[in-house]
Design a protein around this motif. Structure first.
Motif, PDB file in Angstrom:
ATOM      1  N   SER A  45       0.824  -1.206   0.000  1.00 55.36           N
ATOM      2  CA  SER A  45       0.000   0.000   0.000  1.00 55.36           C
ATOM      3  C   SER A  45       0.855   1.252   0.000  1.00 55.36           C
ATOM      4  CB  SER A  45      -0.879   0.041   1.256  1.00 55.36           C
ATOM      5  OG  SER A  45      -1.678  -1.095   1.336  1.00 55.36           O
ATOM      6  N   GLU A  49      -1.234   8.423  -5.130  1.00 50.48           N
ATOM      7  CA  GLU A  49      -1.007   7.858  -6.457  1.00 50.48           C
ATOM      8  C   GLU A  49       0.454   7.956  -6.883  1.00 50.48           C
ATOM      9  OE1 GLU A  49      -3.451   9.947  -5.659  1.00 50.48           O
ATOM     10  OE2 GLU A  49      -5.336   8.986  -6.250  1.00 50.48           O
ATOM     11  N   ARG A  81      -4.200   4.035  -8.737  1.00 55.34           N
ATOM     12  CA  ARG A  81      -4.750   3.735  -7.411  1.00 55.34           C
ATOM     13  C   ARG A  81      -4.625   2.253  -7.078  1.00 55.34           C
ATOM     14  NH1 ARG A  81      -7.012   7.763  -4.635  1.00 55.34           N
ATOM     15  NH2 ARG A  81      -8.359   6.371  -3.463  1.00 55.34           N
ATOM     16  N   TRP A  82      -4.563   1.418  -8.103  1.00 60.95           N
ATOM     17  CA  TRP A  82      -4.329  -0.004  -7.900  1.00 60.95           C
ATOM     18  C   TRP A  82      -3.636  -0.503  -9.154  1.00 60.95           C
ATOM     19  CZ3 TRP A  82      -8.686  -3.987  -6.455  1.00 60.95           C
ATOM     20  CH2 TRP A  82      -8.145  -5.269  -6.352  1.00 60.95           C
ATOM     21  N   GLN A  95      -1.521  -0.927  -4.107  1.00 61.10           N
ATOM     22  CA  GLN A  95      -2.799  -0.238  -3.972  1.00 61.10           C
ATOM     23  C   GLN A  95      -2.678   1.033  -3.149  1.00 61.10           C
ATOM     24  OE1 GLN A  95      -4.665  -3.792  -2.175  1.00 61.10           O
ATOM     25  NE2 GLN A  95      -6.205  -3.601  -3.776  1.00 61.10           N
ATOM     26  N   HIS A  96      -3.483   2.010  -3.536  1.00 61.85           N
ATOM     27  CA  HIS A  96      -3.681   3.187  -2.696  1.00 61.85           C
ATOM     28  C   HIS A  96      -4.297   2.647  -1.403  1.00 61.85           C
ATOM     29  CE1 HIS A  96      -5.434   6.912  -1.222  1.00 61.85           C
ATOM     30  NE2 HIS A  96      -4.705   7.570  -2.117  1.00 61.85           N
ATOM     31  N   GLU A  98      -6.677   3.521   0.450  1.00 68.00           N
ATOM     32  CA  GLU A  98      -8.145   3.447   0.465  1.00 68.00           C
ATOM     33  C   GLU A  98      -8.649   2.220  -0.297  1.00 68.00           C
ATOM     34  OE1 GLU A  98      -9.291   7.215  -1.161  1.00 68.00           O
ATOM     35  OE2 GLU A  98      -8.725   8.293   0.662  1.00 68.00           O
ATOM     36  N   GLU A  99      -8.028   1.910  -1.435  1.00 65.89           N
ATOM     37  CA  GLU A  99      -8.417   0.727  -2.201  1.00 65.89           C
ATOM     38  C   GLU A  99      -8.070  -0.546  -1.434  1.00 65.89           C
ATOM     39  OE1 GLU A  99      -9.473   3.343  -5.322  1.00 65.89           O
ATOM     40  OE2 GLU A  99      -8.038   3.477  -3.715  1.00 65.89           O
ATOM     41  N   ARG A 100      -6.936  -0.526  -0.775  1.00 76.44           N
ATOM     42  CA  ARG A 100      -6.505  -1.695   0.004  1.00 76.44           C
ATOM     43  C   ARG A 100      -7.532  -2.012   1.087  1.00 76.44           C
ATOM     44  NH1 ARG A 100      -1.179  -3.762   1.414  1.00 76.44           N
ATOM     45  NH2 ARG A 100      -1.561  -5.665   2.589  1.00 76.44           N
ATOM     46  N   TYR A 103     -11.137  -3.089  -0.801  1.00 72.62           N
ATOM     47  CA  TYR A 103     -11.181  -4.397  -1.462  1.00 72.62           C
ATOM     48  C   TYR A 103     -10.718  -5.537  -0.564  1.00 72.62           C
ATOM     49  CZ  TYR A 103     -12.364  -1.994  -5.723  1.00 72.62           C
ATOM     50  OH  TYR A 103     -13.013  -1.234  -6.659  1.00 72.62           O
TER      51      TYR A 103
END
Length: 131
Positions: A45, A49, A81-82, A95-96, A98-100, A103
């Motif tokens: 992570s 970006e 972002r991913w 991953q960013h 937030e995405e980590r 998801y």
């Protein structure tokens, strides 16, 4: 069946390159018993970006220069972002943060064993000391 030695070596090299660029929450998941298409997922992570891209660049450079390999596929580069790098035996997910969290790939693959990895502290960065 455990991940091949080649997959473990590539995954550890990718993780070290990510750690050198200050990636956090680096995890290596041995998915070889669950998937036939790859052996190890590397998850890392970053808070923005730009850092996601820096980590991806470092991983690609490390694996190209020291292991003479290039990704078969690259996804998500434009948004940053991913980003997924597919090296066949290893799939790198950067991953960013937030995405980590959203998801939660860590939770999805929680039943799979992990490959031990500890990054060394950078020069000037204090090592963690257990009391």
């Amino acid at each position: 069946m455990a991940a091949t030695e080649t997959a473990r070596t590539l995954a550890l090299a990718a993780a070290e390159a990510a750690a050198d660029k200050k990636a956090h929450d680096i995890v290596l998941i041995d998915v070889s018993d669950q998937l036939f298409i790859t052996d190890v997922f590397m998850l890392a992570s970053a808070p923005n970006e730009r850092q996601v891209q820096a980590i991806v660049d470092a991983v690609e450079e490390q694996l190209r220069e020291k292991h003479d390999t290039k990704p078969l596929r690259r996804e998500g580069q434009r948004a940053g972002r991913w980003v997924l790098l597919d090296y066949a035996d290893v799939v790198v997910h950067v991953q960013h943060s937030e995405e980590r969290e959203f998801y939660a790939l860590d939770r999805l693959w929680k039943d799979c064993p992990t490959v031990p990895f500890e990054s060394e502290p950078s020069v000037g960065e204090p090592a963690e000391v257990e009391a």
